[in-house]
Motif scaffolding. Structure first.
Motif, PDB file in Angstrom:
ATOM      1  N   ALA A  50       1.785  18.602  -0.928  1.00 25.34           N
ATOM      2  CA  ALA A  50       0.778  17.548  -1.064  1.00 25.34           C
ATOM      3  C   ALA A  50       0.283  17.474  -2.508  1.00 25.34           C
ATOM      4  N   CYS A  51       0.043  18.630  -3.115  1.00 23.48           N
ATOM      5  CA  CYS A  51      -0.390  18.660  -4.516  1.00 23.48           C
ATOM      6  C   CYS A  51       0.684  18.093  -5.430  1.00 23.48           C
ATOM      7  N   ASN A  52       1.916  18.544  -5.234  1.00 26.58           N
ATOM      8  CA  ASN A  52       3.007  18.098  -6.102  1.00 26.58           C
ATOM      9  C   ASN A  52       3.211  16.590  -6.029  1.00 26.58           C
ATOM     10  N   TYR A  53       3.204  16.058  -4.820  1.00 24.96           N
ATOM     11  CA  TYR A  53       3.427  14.624  -4.646  1.00 24.96           C
ATOM     12  C   TYR A  53       2.254  13.811  -5.204  1.00 24.96           C
ATOM     13  N   ALA A  54       1.038  14.232  -4.894  1.00 28.13           N
ATOM     14  CA  ALA A  54      -0.136  13.478  -5.345  1.00 28.13           C
ATOM     15  C   ALA A  54      -0.217  13.426  -6.860  1.00 28.13           C
ATOM     16  N   LEU A  55       0.134  14.525  -7.520  1.00 29.32           N
ATOM     17  CA  LEU A  55       0.047  14.577  -8.973  1.00 29.32           C
ATOM     18  C   LEU A  55       1.234  13.913  -9.660  1.00 29.32           C
ATOM     19  N   ALA A  56       2.320  13.704  -8.900  1.00 34.32           N
ATOM     20  CA  ALA A  56       3.528  13.119  -9.493  1.00 34.32           C
ATOM     21  C   ALA A  56       3.615  11.620  -9.298  1.00 34.32           C
ATOM     22  N   SER A  57       2.696  11.037  -8.581  1.00 31.97           N
ATOM     23  CA  SER A  57       2.779   9.607  -8.309  1.00 31.97           C
ATOM     24  C   SER A  57       1.375   9.029  -8.196  1.00 31.97           C
ATOM     25  N   THR A  58       1.302   7.770  -7.801  1.00 27.89           N
ATOM     26  CA  THR A  58       0.018   7.096  -7.611  1.00 27.89           C
ATOM     27  C   THR A  58      -0.062   6.598  -6.185  1.00 27.89           C
ATOM     28  N   GLY A  70      -7.677  10.027  -7.268  1.00 28.30           N
ATOM     29  CA  GLY A  70      -7.367   9.136  -6.151  1.00 28.30           C
ATOM     30  C   GLY A  70      -8.198   9.451  -4.920  1.00 28.30           C
ATOM     31  N   ALA A  71      -8.187   8.522  -3.969  1.00 32.27           N
ATOM     32  CA  ALA A  71      -8.961   8.684  -2.740  1.00 32.27           C
ATOM     33  C   ALA A  71      -8.305   9.701  -1.815  1.00 32.27           C
ATOM     34  N   ILE A  72      -9.113  10.585  -1.227  1.00 34.57           N
ATOM     35  CA  ILE A  72      -8.623  11.603  -0.294  1.00 34.57           C
ATOM     36  C   ILE A  72      -9.403  11.487   1.015  1.00 34.57           C
ATOM     37  N   LEU A  73      -8.662  11.327   2.111  1.00 38.67           N
ATOM     38  CA  LEU A  73      -9.247  11.252   3.453  1.00 38.67           C
ATOM     39  C   LEU A  73      -8.808  12.488   4.226  1.00 38.67           C
ATOM     40  N   MET A  74      -9.767  13.308   4.651  1.00 35.59           N
ATOM     41  CA  MET A  74      -9.461  14.529   5.387  1.00 35.59           C
ATOM     42  C   MET A  74      -9.324  14.222   6.867  1.00 35.59           C
ATOM     43  N   LEU A  75      -8.244  14.710   7.483  1.00 36.25           N
ATOM     44  CA  LEU A  75      -7.996  14.550   8.907  1.00 36.25           C
ATOM     45  C   LEU A  75      -8.055  15.929   9.557  1.00 36.25           C
ATOM     46  N   ASP A 121      -2.608   4.999  -2.975  1.00 33.46           N
ATOM     47  CA  ASP A 121      -3.878   4.345  -2.665  1.00 33.46           C
ATOM     48  C   ASP A 121      -4.813   5.323  -1.966  1.00 33.46           C
ATOM     49  N   VAL A 122      -4.266   6.107  -1.035  1.00 33.88           N
ATOM     50  CA  VAL A 122      -5.049   7.116  -0.316  1.00 33.88           C
ATOM     51  C   VAL A 122      -4.138   8.293   0.030  1.00 33.88           C
ATOM     52  N   VAL A 123      -4.685   9.505  -0.089  1.00 39.04           N
ATOM     53  CA  VAL A 123      -4.017  10.712   0.390  1.00 39.04           C
ATOM     54  C   VAL A 123      -4.670  11.103   1.714  1.00 39.04           C
ATOM     55  N   LEU A 124      -3.876  11.202   2.779  1.00 41.30           N
ATOM     56  CA  LEU A 124      -4.357  11.600   4.104  1.00 41.30           C
ATOM     57  C   LEU A 124      -4.030  13.080   4.272  1.00 41.30           C
ATOM     58  N   LEU A 125      -5.045  13.918   4.288  1.00 46.62           N
ATOM     59  CA  LEU A 125      -4.860  15.355   4.164  1.00 46.62           C
ATOM     60  C   LEU A 125      -5.352  16.082   5.406  1.00 46.62           C
ATOM     61  N   MET A 138       0.845  -1.193   0.000  1.00 46.90           N
ATOM     62  CA  MET A 138       0.000   0.000   0.000  1.00 46.90           C
ATOM     63  C   MET A 138       0.881   1.244   0.000  1.00 46.90           C
ATOM     64  N   ASN A 139       0.508   2.222  -0.800  1.00 49.91           N
ATOM     65  CA  ASN A 139       1.271   3.453  -0.947  1.00 49.91           C
ATOM     66  C   ASN A 139       0.405   4.622  -0.498  1.00 49.91           C
ATOM     67  N   LEU A 140       0.813   5.311   0.581  1.00 51.63           N
ATOM     68  CA  LEU A 140       0.019   6.386   1.156  1.00 51.63           C
ATOM     69  C   LEU A 140       0.789   7.694   1.125  1.00 51.63           C
ATOM     70  N   LEU A 141       0.047   8.799   1.012  1.00 51.42           N
ATOM     71  CA  LEU A 141       0.626  10.133   1.138  1.00 51.42           C
ATOM     72  C   LEU A 141      -0.008  10.804   2.350  1.00 51.42           C
ATOM     73  N   LEU A 142       0.819  11.239   3.287  1.00 46.90           N
ATOM     74  CA  LEU A 142       0.352  11.926   4.482  1.00 46.90           C
ATOM     75  C   LEU A 142       0.775  13.388   4.423  1.00 46.90           C
ATOM     76  N   ALA A 143      -0.187  14.290   4.527  1.00 46.66           N
ATOM     77  CA  ALA A 143       0.090  15.721   4.600  1.00 46.66           C
ATOM     78  C   ALA A 143      -0.286  16.185   6.005  1.00 46.66           C
ATOM     79  N   GLU A 144       0.717  16.410   6.840  1.00 43.46           N
ATOM     80  CA  GLU A 144       0.503  16.759   8.257  1.00 43.46           C
ATOM     81  C   GLU A 144       1.663  17.626   8.716  1.00 43.46           C
ATOM     82  N   ASP A 145       1.367  18.837   9.241  1.00 46.22           N
ATOM     83  CA  ASP A 145       2.454  19.736   9.630  1.00 46.22           C
ATOM     84  C   ASP A 145       2.837  19.623  11.107  1.00 46.22           C
TER      85      ASP A 145
END
Length: 224
Positions: free
Chosen positions: A37-45, A74-79, A47-51, A1-8
């Motif tokens: 977050a935009c750059n990474y999400a658009l540059a790769s694939t 892609g799927a986006i989950l807002m945190l 499973d879920v973006v955790l935003l 599974m490949n996830l992107l986490l955007a959290e400061d």
């Protein structure tokens, strides 16, 4: 599974990366701004973006809208700690597929991620990409210019493919490094430059001069 986490929040980000990678056995890319977050999400694939909602350089809702406007599917989950009904509505209207209020249990987060991946939101990857007369076959990793085959190494192909998917956008050396080699590798920017130089030379020999453009002090792009 490949996830992107955007959290400061550094402490929360480190904890989530550790727990998600341990629980899923996958990879988590972690960024701290909306623009990244935009750059990474658009540059790769992914499973879920955790935003996370509260991000610098574009909050979660604005980032979500920007991704959807760029046709990100892609799927986006807002945190978020914002838990009113209107906040939930605003998050979903911005383009999020699900909404999880902080603080949350890791098991609930994992369940939400599994539910989203079952819904198959992940971006479809084209088997072939066309750049004028150049065709990239992403299954066989072959590049052709008409009937002529351009022989690239696996790394050269990966770099060309990444730039082709993001044609018209400037990709930084740091982003290319992470997407192709991974930040934990010992690769330096000089290796990236050398890889691009070799790929560019092979493309030029096939009659495609200037396809890969250098952006001084930043990175590379393929002109759309």
């Amino acid at each position: 599974m490949n996830l992107l986490l955007a959290e400061d929040d550094v402490r929360l980000g480190e904890l989530l990366v550790h727990m998600l990678e341990a629980k899923t056995g996958g990879r988590v890319d972690w960024v701290m701004t909306g623009s990244d977050a935009c750059n990474y999400a658009l540059a790769s694939t992914y499973d879920v973006v955790l935003l996370d909602w509260m991000l610098p350089e574009g909050d979660g809702a604005a980032t979500c809208k920007k991704l959807r406007k760029a046709n990100y599917t892609g799927a986006i989950l807002m945190l978020t700690a914002r838990d009113t009904l209107q906040d939930r509505v605003d998050g979903l209207d911005a383009g999020a597929d699900d909404y999880l209020v902080k603080p949350f249990e890791i098991d609930e987060l994992l369940a939400r991620i599994r539910a989203l991946t079952r819904r198959n939101f992940a971006q479809l990857i084209e088997e072939t990409l066309q750049l004028g007369e150049i065709q990239l076959n992403r299954s066989s990793h072959e590049v052709h210019s008409g009937e002529q085959r351009i022989s690239l190494t696996p790394r050269e192909f990966q770099v060309l493919d990444l730039l082709a998917v993001n044609r018209g956008r400037v990709l930084t050396r740091e982003l290319i490094l992470d997407r192709i080699w991974g930040y934990d590798s010992d690769v330096t920017p000089k290796v990236i430059d050398a890889t691009v130089k070799l790929a560019r030379k092979k493309l030029e020999l096939a009659g495609h001069k200037g396809l890969i453009q250098s952006v001084r002090g930043v990175g590379y792009r393929i002109h759309a």
